[in-house]
Motif scaffolding. Sequence first.
Motif, PDB file in Angstrom:
ATOM      1  N   TYR A   1      39.507  34.839  34.487  1.00  0.00           N
ATOM      2  CA  TYR A   1      39.187  35.519  33.237  1.00  0.00           C
ATOM      3  C   TYR A   1      38.342  36.781  33.453  1.00  0.00           C
ATOM      4  CZ  TYR A   1      40.985  31.150  31.437  1.00  0.00           C
ATOM      5  OH  TYR A   1      41.800  30.079  31.182  1.00  0.00           O
ATOM      6  N   ALA A   2      37.589  36.809  34.534  1.00  0.00           N
ATOM      7  CA  ALA A   2      36.836  38.024  34.854  1.00  0.00           C
ATOM      8  C   ALA A   2      37.795  39.188  35.124  1.00  0.00           C
ATOM      9  CB  ALA A   2      35.944  37.771  36.068  1.00  0.00           C
ATOM     10  N   GLU A   3      38.880  38.923  35.830  1.00  0.00           N
ATOM     11  CA  GLU A   3      39.881  39.966  36.099  1.00  0.00           C
ATOM     12  C   GLU A   3      40.577  40.395  34.812  1.00  0.00           C
ATOM     13  OE1 GLU A   3      42.734  38.824  38.993  1.00  0.00           O
ATOM     14  OE2 GLU A   3      43.859  40.715  38.882  1.00  0.00           O
ATOM     15  N   MET A   4      40.896  39.412  33.959  1.00  0.00           N
ATOM     16  CA  MET A   4      41.542  39.739  32.685  1.00  0.00           C
ATOM     17  C   MET A   4      40.650  40.635  31.830  1.00  0.00           C
ATOM     18  SD  MET A   4      43.378  36.254  31.361  1.00  0.00           S
ATOM     19  CE  MET A   4      43.922  37.069  29.873  1.00  0.00           C
ATOM     20  N   LEU A   5      39.374  40.224  31.662  1.00  0.00           N
ATOM     21  CA  LEU A   5      38.455  41.012  30.842  1.00  0.00           C
ATOM     22  C   LEU A   5      38.144  42.354  31.491  1.00  0.00           C
ATOM     23  CD1 LEU A   5      36.762  41.148  28.308  1.00  0.00           C
ATOM     24  CD2 LEU A   5      34.924  39.937  29.502  1.00  0.00           C
ATOM     25  N   GLY A   6      38.036  42.367  32.824  1.00  0.00           N
ATOM     26  CA  GLY A   6      37.800  43.631  33.527  1.00  0.00           C
ATOM     27  C   GLY A   6      38.938  44.619  33.300  1.00  0.00           C
ATOM     28  N   GLY A   7      40.178  44.126  33.373  1.00  0.00           N
ATOM     29  CA  GLY A   7      41.320  44.993  33.090  1.00  0.00           C
ATOM     30  C   GLY A   7      41.312  45.502  31.659  1.00  0.00           C
ATOM     31  N   SER A   8      40.930  44.631  30.718  1.00  0.00           N
ATOM     32  CA  SER A   8      40.864  45.050  29.316  1.00  0.00           C
ATOM     33  C   SER A   8      39.799  46.120  29.119  1.00  0.00           C
ATOM     34  CB  SER A   8      40.540  43.843  28.425  1.00  0.00           C
ATOM     35  OG  SER A   8      41.499  42.824  28.585  1.00  0.00           O
ATOM     36  N   ILE A   9      38.657  45.951  29.758  1.00  0.00           N
ATOM     37  CA  ILE A   9      37.583  46.956  29.634  1.00  0.00           C
ATOM     38  C   ILE A   9      38.036  48.307  30.184  1.00  0.00           C
ATOM     39  CG2 ILE A   9      35.286  47.563  30.477  1.00  0.00           C
ATOM     40  CD1 ILE A   9      34.580  44.589  30.358  1.00  0.00           C
ATOM     41  N   LEU A  10      38.763  48.283  31.292  1.00  0.00           N
ATOM     42  CA  LEU A  10      39.253  49.545  31.867  1.00  0.00           C
ATOM     43  C   LEU A  10      40.226  50.245  30.921  1.00  0.00           C
ATOM     44  CD1 LEU A  10      39.807  48.455  35.584  1.00  0.00           C
ATOM     45  CD2 LEU A  10      38.008  49.937  34.678  1.00  0.00           C
ATOM     46  N   VAL A  11      41.081  49.461  30.252  1.00  0.00           N
ATOM     47  CA  VAL A  11      42.017  50.062  29.280  1.00  0.00           C
ATOM     48  C   VAL A  11      41.244  50.675  28.108  1.00  0.00           C
ATOM     49  CG1 VAL A  11      43.877  49.569  27.657  1.00  0.00           C
ATOM     50  CG2 VAL A  11      43.896  48.510  29.905  1.00  0.00           C
ATOM     51  N   ILE A  12      40.207  49.968  27.641  1.00  0.00           N
ATOM     52  CA  ILE A  12      39.401  50.493  26.524  1.00  0.00           C
ATOM     53  C   ILE A  12      38.700  51.788  26.923  1.00  0.00           C
ATOM     54  CG2 ILE A  12      37.375  50.008  25.102  1.00  0.00           C
ATOM     55  CD1 ILE A  12      38.203  47.038  25.213  1.00  0.00           C
ATOM     56  N   LEU A  13      38.117  51.803  28.114  1.00  0.00           N
ATOM     57  CA  LEU A  13      37.432  53.016  28.574  1.00  0.00           C
ATOM     58  C   LEU A  13      38.404  54.183  28.715  1.00  0.00           C
ATOM     59  CD1 LEU A  13      35.019  51.515  31.279  1.00  0.00           C
ATOM     60  CD2 LEU A  13      34.457  52.292  28.964  1.00  0.00           C
ATOM     61  N   LEU A  14      39.608  53.899  29.216  1.00  0.00           N
ATOM     62  CA  LEU A  14      40.617  54.956  29.342  1.00  0.00           C
ATOM     63  C   LEU A  14      41.023  55.486  27.967  1.00  0.00           C
ATOM     64  CD1 LEU A  14      42.473  56.552  31.200  1.00  0.00           C
ATOM     65  CD2 LEU A  14      44.129  54.684  31.059  1.00  0.00           C
TER      66      LEU A  14
END
Length: 246
Positions: free
Chosen positions: A185-198
């Motif tokens: 879940y850390a990888e899932m949330l990390g990927g989501s955060i990167l999409v939001i920042l982009l």
Amino acid sequence: MTVFLDALNWILDPENYLGAGAIPTRLLEHLVFTFVTLLIASAIAVPLGFLIGHTGRGRGLAVAVSGGLRALPTLGLLTLVALWVGIGLEAPYVALTVLAIPPVLAGAYTGFEAIDRATIDAARAVGMSEGQIVRKVEIPLGLPLLMGGLRSAALQVVATATLAAYVADIGLGRYLFTGLKTRDYAEMLGGSILVILLALALEGIFSVIQRVVVPQGVAVGRPTEVRARSSRPRPGMESTIAEGSK
């Protein structure tokens, strides 16, 4: 909170910046995919929008088609196209181009429609041809609204491009699907955060571009004070001045 901290640690982990599936590589794939999709959508929607805005014909059909395209479920369309053309990049490009066309088309023709008709009549009165009116009057004045449409489309595409990893090994969405499969879940949330920042970064860039493309004459003519200053004297200040002059 623990999952959020784990996600931040995953983003900052140096190991995730090395190798084929590294964060910079996925980020670049996501950006390239987004801009290519916007380019294809613009090539279709901008000329069509300009034609509708200049002639005033076909607006009802454009609104109906745009509304229909907006109503299509992106994941369902992506799956359908993937079953048709096969696994690969073709399906996400087709599905997200369909998603991006409505806002770009709306921005293109509303930019022309928002121009005061007296301005167009004045351009015809001085002898401009229809092509000159489009190039020298309508496109410059309608450019801010077109950029608004591109801005809206970019945000939709960059957010939905995570689905491209559903049928192709591309983009930041790969982290979501891999994390879901391995229960990381850390990888899932990390990927989501990167999409939001982009998405936030693109929002800021397009916001600046939308301000920059406003013609200088239009920007100068804008009112600088939104609220008119009250002509009524303020009692407290007036009485203080009167007392001071005695």
